[in-house]
Design an enzyme around this catalytic site. Structure first.
Site, PDB file in Angstrom:
ATOM      1  CG  ASP B  21      -2.121   0.896   1.088  1.00 47.59           C
ATOM      2  OD1 ASP B  21      -2.241   1.565   0.052  1.00 47.59           O
ATOM      3  OD2 ASP B  21      -2.940   0.946   2.025  1.00 47.59           O
ATOM      4  CG  HIS B 215      -5.859  -1.145   5.603  1.00 53.36           C
ATOM      5  ND1 HIS B 215      -4.684  -1.675   5.133  1.00 53.36           N
ATOM      6  CD2 HIS B 215      -6.026   0.010   4.897  1.00 53.36           C
ATOM      7  CE1 HIS B 215      -4.169  -0.895   4.200  1.00 53.36           C
ATOM      8  NE2 HIS B 215      -4.970   0.145   4.037  1.00 53.36           N
ATOM      9  CG  HIS B 217      -5.352   4.874   4.448  1.00 57.87           C
ATOM     10  ND1 HIS B 217      -4.450   5.237   3.492  1.00 57.87           N
ATOM     11  CD2 HIS B 217      -5.555   3.548   4.278  1.00 57.87           C
ATOM     12  CE1 HIS B 217      -4.118   4.185   2.763  1.00 57.87           C
ATOM     13  NE2 HIS B 217      -4.780   3.144   3.217  1.00 57.87           N
ATOM     14  CB  CYS B 248      -5.703   9.571   0.525  1.00 56.90           C
ATOM     15  SG  CYS B 248      -7.465   9.350   0.235  1.00 56.90           S
ATOM     16  CG  ASN B 257      -1.168   2.477   4.754  1.00 53.21           C
ATOM     17  OD1 ASN B 257      -2.182   1.811   4.720  1.00 53.21           O
ATOM     18  ND2 ASN B 257      -0.416   2.682   3.679  1.00 53.21           N
TER      19      ASN B 257
END
Lengths: 313, 313
Positions: B21, B215, B217, B248, B257
């Site tokens: 990611d 998960h 952000h 993002c 993250n």
């Protein structure tokens, strides 16, 4: 000024402490016009509680030299409350010559820090609080008295802090006449479970009539997690500073207070009405950018904006 | 590989997803030697779960071209687990030619995002998951299958997301053969009370045998508050990336993250043993600084250091 006028029951109150705590470590500081622009921009966004400075020697603390002007500027705004730190009876005497709504007297949770920082014991600090309470009550309409307990979640000198010692000190402050108790994680040692436990314990010890504030620094990234834990455990008064202004004397380069605008967003996300329009805080932040061009500003919302929903492509 | 080998019951597992990611939006990316140095530094600090990339076209996603080398590098380390994204059966076929411990198949919580992102409905995604489950079980020792639900706490297209729809989709994934469900706040819309409610609901719906990962952000600063809420409500698997690498796509300039090292510090502060030595993550971060010199790194701990207790002056 009665305490529940400033801190209504069951309402989340976010205190902007940037003009005080935020300016303790900055190299420069905004001039009075810039401070007033900052204040007015936040007032326009719905912020109602401002800690404006400390009653200290203007020679050694020039950033607070215009404290009286700021207090006078806040007074006419309906529902807006001013607060200022007083370190001793002399500061309280100065404060009582203004129409400040709240005076804050800070002591340390640990004996070592109390001695190192103020050359008094915690017991002597409580005695001073008792005298300050008597002193303010000489005025017909005394300001609210907040007792702040620094290092309540960890101490730069002693490390871990016994929560029972914090509770006993908070109870002593209540007996000495404080209207509201503030627990500060001065050096950013605390975590959310510790916050939750201390919030439950202090609310049980002091009862529902005594508002308890919490003051978190984002030194290690946990300020908002700690705010969330505090809110989940009955705390309704939280401190923050626009753009997370401030820092940590024990960790050069560290981030400062809880970021005010992110904290307001957190409250919205948790369903608490703070009366603050988070989007409207943006112009206030722009004032800081020009007033403190060499200061690093913090905060996630300023980078990302509010949640944004777009049409499918 | 059985799921409880990767995710032991009642143990907090922090998954490092920076190599996947974290590298989806960076302009450059580390070369294989730098990735291996990063991996090894985090392994030395006790990190045991790495999401290493996506099985995607090497032409369009050169940052994942060395995925097979990374998987091979993780395999010999005792107790260390590798994970990789697979977007379809072709990716799964590729994955099954490696000894990756876990494959992740991601779908969307909302119909709009599912269609916009993959041109399939959510029901079609569940059907594909069913086929993927059958496909992996053709191998004698199949990898663990994680079903990821993106936009589970808010959607860039639909805004608020119905938690019941997320629960139904999670149950469908469990029935389709997923060993573990991951709920992702892909765009940083979620807050801690929402996380707490969804954690309680999904744990009740899926039962104690099914590990649930979350998960987050840090798009709007709430990643660690959300992690704390998740931990308080029974979630034991959390994703993060060293230095908060990532970003993002819907908020240019936003943070990425959850910051791995700050998240590990949070776990320590809450009394969870993650097996990770937070201080030892510092050298890993230094590798990132040199491998991604133009990337902004995030995180409070990197600025402030761990809590430091000094002698009274």
């Amino acid at each position: 000024m009665k305490v529940r006028q400033i801190y209504p029951e069951n309402r989340v109150v976010l205190r902007e402490v940037g003009l005080r705590d935020g300016l303790q470590l900055t190299k420069g500081f905004p001039d009075t016009a810039q401070k007033l622009a900052w204040l007015r921009a936040e007032q326009a966004a719905g912020v109602r509680h401002f800690e404006l400075g400390s009653f200290l020697s203007q020679k050694h603390f020039p950033q607070f030299a215009d404290l009286r002007d700021l207090i006078a500027a806040v007074a006419p705004v309906p529902g807006c409350h001013s607060s200022a730190l007083t370190l001793n009876e002399r500061g309280v005497a100065d404060a009582l010559h203004t129409n400040v709504d709240e005076i804050v007297f800070v002591m340390s949770a640990t004996e070592s820090h109390s001695q190192a920082n103020t050359r008094r014991s915690r017991a002597e600090a409580v005695q001073m609080l008792t005298r300050i309470n008597a002193q303010r009550r000489e005025r017909e309409d005394p300001p609210v008295l907040m007792a702040g307990i620094a290092m309540a979640f960890g101490c730069s000198l002693e490390g871990q802090v016994d929560p029972d010692a914090v509770l006993r000190l908070a109870e002593d402050c209540a007996r000495a006449g404080a209207d509201v108790i503030a627990l500060a994680d001065t050096v950013g040692f605390g975590g959310p479970r510790q916050v939750a436990a201390l919030a439950d314990a202090i609310n049980a010890a002091l009862g529902a009539d005594m508002p308890v504030a919490m003051h978190f620094h984002d030194t290690r990234g946990l300020a908002l997690a700690n705010c969330a834990a505090a809110l989940d455990h009955g705390i309704r008064v939280l401190d923050g500073s626009l753009a997370g202004l401030g820092g940590c004397p024990f960790a050069p380069g560290a981030t400062g207070n809880a970021v005010f605008e992110d904290m307001a967003f957190l409250c919205d996300s948790m369903g608490f009405d703070t009366g603050i329009d988070v989007a409207a805080l943006k112009p206030a932040r722009a004032i800081l950018e020009s007033a403190l061009p060499h200061e690093e500003l913090h905060g996630a919302l300023a980078r990302a904006g509010l949640p944004n929903v777009s049409e499918p492509a």
